[in-house]
Scaffold this motif. Structure first.
Motif, PDB file in Angstrom:
ATOM      1  N   LYS A 102      41.726  42.503  46.795  1.00  0.00           N
ATOM      2  CA  LYS A 102      42.248  41.131  46.769  1.00  0.00           C
ATOM      3  C   LYS A 102      42.148  40.495  48.161  1.00  0.00           C
ATOM      4  O   LYS A 102      43.103  40.459  48.934  1.00  0.00           O
ATOM      5  CB  LYS A 102      43.677  41.110  46.248  1.00  0.00           C
ATOM      6  CG  LYS A 102      43.796  41.655  44.829  1.00  0.00           C
ATOM      7  CD  LYS A 102      45.158  41.397  44.226  1.00  0.00           C
ATOM      8  CE  LYS A 102      45.267  39.972  43.715  1.00  0.00           C
ATOM      9  NZ  LYS A 102      46.507  39.746  42.932  1.00  0.00           N
ATOM     10  N   VAL A 103      40.960  39.988  48.436  1.00  0.00           N
ATOM     11  CA  VAL A 103      40.729  39.262  49.685  1.00  0.00           C
ATOM     12  C   VAL A 103      40.216  37.869  49.344  1.00  0.00           C
ATOM     13  O   VAL A 103      39.582  37.660  48.306  1.00  0.00           O
ATOM     14  CB  VAL A 103      39.725  39.988  50.605  1.00  0.00           C
ATOM     15  CG1 VAL A 103      40.273  41.335  51.038  1.00  0.00           C
ATOM     16  CG2 VAL A 103      38.367  40.154  49.917  1.00  0.00           C
ATOM     17  N   ILE A 104      40.483  36.938  50.217  1.00  0.00           N
ATOM     18  CA  ILE A 104      40.065  35.545  50.014  1.00  0.00           C
ATOM     19  C   ILE A 104      39.683  34.956  51.361  1.00  0.00           C
ATOM     20  O   ILE A 104      40.254  35.334  52.391  1.00  0.00           O
ATOM     21  CB  ILE A 104      41.199  34.725  49.352  1.00  0.00           C
ATOM     22  CG1 ILE A 104      40.648  33.476  48.647  1.00  0.00           C
ATOM     23  CG2 ILE A 104      42.296  34.393  50.322  1.00  0.00           C
ATOM     24  CD1 ILE A 104      40.270  33.695  47.228  1.00  0.00           C
ATOM     25  N   MET A 241      44.357  27.289  43.623  1.00  0.00           N
ATOM     26  CA  MET A 241      44.838  28.517  42.994  1.00  0.00           C
ATOM     27  C   MET A 241      44.210  28.750  41.624  1.00  0.00           C
ATOM     28  O   MET A 241      44.073  29.908  41.188  1.00  0.00           O
ATOM     29  CB  MET A 241      46.367  28.466  42.865  1.00  0.00           C
ATOM     30  CG  MET A 241      47.117  28.260  44.181  1.00  0.00           C
ATOM     31  SD  MET A 241      46.647  29.417  45.505  1.00  0.00           S
ATOM     32  CE  MET A 241      47.055  30.999  44.773  1.00  0.00           C
ATOM     33  N   ARG A 242      43.822  27.694  40.947  1.00  0.00           N
ATOM     34  CA  ARG A 242      43.290  27.812  39.584  1.00  0.00           C
ATOM     35  C   ARG A 242      42.035  28.679  39.548  1.00  0.00           C
ATOM     36  O   ARG A 242      41.829  29.464  38.609  1.00  0.00           O
ATOM     37  CB  ARG A 242      42.985  26.425  39.017  1.00  0.00           C
ATOM     38  CG  ARG A 242      42.520  26.449  37.561  1.00  0.00           C
ATOM     39  CD  ARG A 242      42.325  25.040  36.991  1.00  0.00           C
ATOM     40  NE  ARG A 242      41.340  24.275  37.745  1.00  0.00           N
ATOM     41  CZ  ARG A 242      41.633  23.258  38.544  1.00  0.00           C
ATOM     42  NH1 ARG A 242      42.902  22.878  38.699  1.00  0.00           N
ATOM     43  NH2 ARG A 242      40.682  22.599  39.191  1.00  0.00           N
ATOM     44  N   GLU A 243      41.178  28.564  40.541  1.00  0.00           N
ATOM     45  CA  GLU A 243      39.908  29.301  40.550  1.00  0.00           C
ATOM     46  C   GLU A 243      39.940  30.531  41.457  1.00  0.00           C
ATOM     47  O   GLU A 243      38.911  31.169  41.666  1.00  0.00           O
ATOM     48  CB  GLU A 243      38.780  28.372  41.029  1.00  0.00           C
ATOM     49  CG  GLU A 243      38.584  27.122  40.193  1.00  0.00           C
ATOM     50  CD  GLU A 243      38.123  27.438  38.780  1.00  0.00           C
ATOM     51  OE1 GLU A 243      37.493  28.492  38.587  1.00  0.00           O
ATOM     52  OE2 GLU A 243      38.413  26.635  37.872  1.00  0.00           O
ATOM     53  N   ALA A 244      41.090  30.863  41.980  1.00  0.00           N
ATOM     54  CA  ALA A 244      41.180  31.963  42.945  1.00  0.00           C
ATOM     55  C   ALA A 244      40.938  33.313  42.279  1.00  0.00           C
ATOM     56  O   ALA A 244      41.438  33.577  41.181  1.00  0.00           O
ATOM     57  CB  ALA A 244      42.537  31.951  43.622  1.00  0.00           C
ATOM     58  N   ARG A 245      40.168  34.161  42.948  1.00  0.00           N
ATOM     59  CA  ARG A 245      39.928  35.524  42.479  1.00  0.00           C
ATOM     60  C   ARG A 245      39.450  36.371  43.663  1.00  0.00           C
ATOM     61  O   ARG A 245      39.015  35.831  44.684  1.00  0.00           O
ATOM     62  CB  ARG A 245      38.894  35.539  41.356  1.00  0.00           C
ATOM     63  CG  ARG A 245      37.609  34.798  41.649  1.00  0.00           C
ATOM     64  CD  ARG A 245      36.735  34.769  40.409  1.00  0.00           C
ATOM     65  NE  ARG A 245      35.534  33.950  40.611  1.00  0.00           N
ATOM     66  CZ  ARG A 245      35.474  32.646  40.328  1.00  0.00           C
ATOM     67  NH1 ARG A 245      36.552  32.011  39.867  1.00  0.00           N
ATOM     68  NH2 ARG A 245      34.349  31.961  40.511  1.00  0.00           N
ATOM     69  N   PRO A 246      39.539  37.697  43.545  1.00  0.00           N
ATOM     70  CA  PRO A 246      39.126  38.569  44.648  1.00  0.00           C
ATOM     71  C   PRO A 246      37.695  38.295  45.089  1.00  0.00           C
ATOM     72  O   PRO A 246      36.792  38.166  44.261  1.00  0.00           O
ATOM     73  CB  PRO A 246      39.265  39.971  44.048  1.00  0.00           C
ATOM     74  CG  PRO A 246      40.351  39.822  43.031  1.00  0.00           C
ATOM     75  CD  PRO A 246      40.135  38.457  42.437  1.00  0.00           C
ATOM     76  N   PHE A 273      48.989  32.748  47.880  1.00  0.00           N
ATOM     77  CA  PHE A 273      48.034  33.861  47.910  1.00  0.00           C
ATOM     78  C   PHE A 273      48.731  35.159  48.308  1.00  0.00           C
ATOM     79  O   PHE A 273      48.476  36.222  47.717  1.00  0.00           O
ATOM     80  CB  PHE A 273      46.889  33.563  48.874  1.00  0.00           C
ATOM     81  CG  PHE A 273      45.765  32.769  48.266  1.00  0.00           C
ATOM     82  CD1 PHE A 273      45.090  33.241  47.146  1.00  0.00           C
ATOM     83  CD2 PHE A 273      45.362  31.555  48.806  1.00  0.00           C
ATOM     84  CE1 PHE A 273      44.051  32.516  46.570  1.00  0.00           C
ATOM     85  CE2 PHE A 273      44.329  30.827  48.250  1.00  0.00           C
ATOM     86  CZ  PHE A 273      43.674  31.302  47.128  1.00  0.00           C
ATOM     87  N   ARG A 274      49.591  35.088  49.294  1.00  0.00           N
ATOM     88  CA  ARG A 274      50.274  36.305  49.752  1.00  0.00           C
ATOM     89  C   ARG A 274      51.205  36.856  48.674  1.00  0.00           C
ATOM     90  O   ARG A 274      51.329  38.075  48.519  1.00  0.00           O
ATOM     91  CB  ARG A 274      51.018  36.020  51.049  1.00  0.00           C
ATOM     92  CG  ARG A 274      50.068  35.995  52.242  1.00  0.00           C
ATOM     93  CD  ARG A 274      50.752  35.851  53.559  1.00  0.00           C
ATOM     94  NE  ARG A 274      49.821  36.188  54.650  1.00  0.00           N
ATOM     95  CZ  ARG A 274      49.913  35.731  55.880  1.00  0.00           C
ATOM     96  NH1 ARG A 274      50.906  34.901  56.202  1.00  0.00           N
ATOM     97  NH2 ARG A 274      49.042  36.090  56.790  1.00  0.00           N
ATOM     98  N   LYS A 275      51.839  35.995  47.939  1.00  0.00           N
ATOM     99  CA  LYS A 275      52.704  36.442  46.844  1.00  0.00           C
ATOM    100  C   LYS A 275      51.896  37.168  45.775  1.00  0.00           C
ATOM    101  O   LYS A 275      52.416  38.046  45.071  1.00  0.00           O
ATOM    102  CB  LYS A 275      53.437  35.255  46.229  1.00  0.00           C
ATOM    103  CG  LYS A 275      54.561  34.709  47.106  1.00  0.00           C
ATOM    104  CD  LYS A 275      55.194  33.470  46.481  1.00  0.00           C
ATOM    105  CE  LYS A 275      56.288  32.905  47.382  1.00  0.00           C
ATOM    106  NZ  LYS A 275      56.861  31.642  46.812  1.00  0.00           N
ATOM    107  N   GLN A 276      50.621  36.808  45.647  1.00  0.00           N
ATOM    108  CA  GLN A 276      49.747  37.453  44.669  1.00  0.00           C
ATOM    109  C   GLN A 276      49.058  38.701  45.241  1.00  0.00           C
ATOM    110  O   GLN A 276      48.237  39.324  44.563  1.00  0.00           O
ATOM    111  CB  GLN A 276      48.697  36.472  44.170  1.00  0.00           C
ATOM    112  CG  GLN A 276      49.264  35.318  43.361  1.00  0.00           C
ATOM    113  CD  GLN A 276      48.194  34.364  42.835  1.00  0.00           C
ATOM    114  OE1 GLN A 276      47.023  34.728  42.736  1.00  0.00           O
ATOM    115  NE2 GLN A 276      48.598  33.143  42.489  1.00  0.00           N
ATOM    116  N   GLY A 277      49.390  39.039  46.476  1.00  0.00           N
ATOM    117  CA  GLY A 277      48.851  40.261  47.065  1.00  0.00           C
ATOM    118  C   GLY A 277      47.533  40.115  47.802  1.00  0.00           C
ATOM    119  O   GLY A 277      46.881  41.106  48.133  1.00  0.00           O
TER     120      GLY A 277
END
Length: 302
Positions: A102-104, A241-246, A273-277
């Protein structure tokens, strides 16, 4: 008369000592306060104040310049915008990583802007995050100090053409747009970038093909904030956030207009993002992760 001699001698010695002390004090003070000697002679002088005043503006600027040169050399030594060979000439929308990775990557276009870039940099610094800044050449020319700051604070600087034009350009104009921007980035920051982003993501007007032929990695995005249309702060956050993925690449802007909504939304985007790891990486770091993943997969197939 005998009783008065010791007193007279001590008084003379005292006057002499005071005179010597006064001369020494005067000699020490003159180089520091030549124009204010009379008015300041009765004030208590703090040695810290003397040291600070002794540091002239020229010396301060020289120290700052020396530090910046050191940071620039460190950036170049680390290959801050280098990319794995497998990505030279490639077009990247996102990194292909396992779901658990899980990186962005946060990216910012169209700067540097004196109104927005410093605010974005402060937010990133406060959150200990490094981003990737795709700069427009003419903006960097106008605000070189901000380009230096981007690199000095550990972020990646990359090419977003000279004028940010959308219309068709012949090969000569395309070369100007890309080469002049990269040359200025190197002149200002000491970094040779291998990263390019075509304005508007357009691949058909010349600069994209030129950059591809010159082995730049063309960095697109997987999550568009659409902040150029100035949506509300809540909508902007939702867009990201809608399109966010690793392995994703987030598109935002620190230049090109009023980006106050982006600045307002950025802290909440980071928090979400941080709350989602998630953890945050630069584009070169993201590509390095994919390169290692590809090597691992290839090794396991043998």
């Amino acid at each position: 008369m005998e009783n008065n001699k010791p007193f007279s001698w001590s008084q003379g010695a005292l006057i002499a000592l005071l005179g010597v002390g006064g001369c020494l004090s005067l000699g020490l003070m003159l180089p520091i306060f030549p124009s204010n000697l009379q008015t300041q002679s009765t004030q208590i002088i703090d040695i810290k104040d003397v040291s600070l005043q002794a540091l002239t503006q020229e010396r301060i600027e020289a120290i700052k310049s020396s530090m910046l040169t050191s940071w620039q050399k460190e950036a170049v030594a680390k290959g801050i915008s280098d990319i794995p060979n497998s990505f030279q000439g490639a077009t990247i929308m996102e990194a292909k990583l396992p779901p658990g990775e899980k990186v962005i990557a946060l990216t910012f276009d169209d700067g540097p802007s004196p109104q927005n870039t410093p605010q974005v940099l402060e937010i990133l610094k406060k959150n200990n995050i490094k981003g990737t800044f795709f700069v427009v050449g003419q903006m960097l020319q106008e605000h070189p100090g901000l380009g230096k700051r981007v690199v000095a604070e550990g972020h990646v600087i990359a090419n977003h053409t000279w004028h940010h034009w959308y219309h068709y350009m012949n090969p000569q104009a395309s070369a100007f747009e890309v080469d002049n921007t990269s040359n200025l980035i190197y002149k200002v920051t000491g970094v040779k970038t291998s990263l390019f982003r075509p304005p508007g993501g357009i691949k058909t007007n010349g600069p994209y093909n030129y950059a591809k032929n010159q082995k730049y990695a063309s960095i697109m995005w997987s999550s568009d904030s659409v902040d150029y249309s100035r949506p509300s702060v809540s909508k902007l956050i939702s867009n990201v956030m809608r399109e966010a993925r690793p392995g994703g690449i987030v598109l935002m802007h620190d230049g090109g207009g009023n980006r106050s909504h982006t600045v307002q939304a950025l802290p909440q985007i980071i928090s979400n993002f941080r709350k989602q790891g998630y953890r945050f990486v630069t584009i070169p770091e993201l590509l390095e992760l994919q390169d290692k993943q590809s090597q691992t997969v290839a090794a396991n197939k043998k």
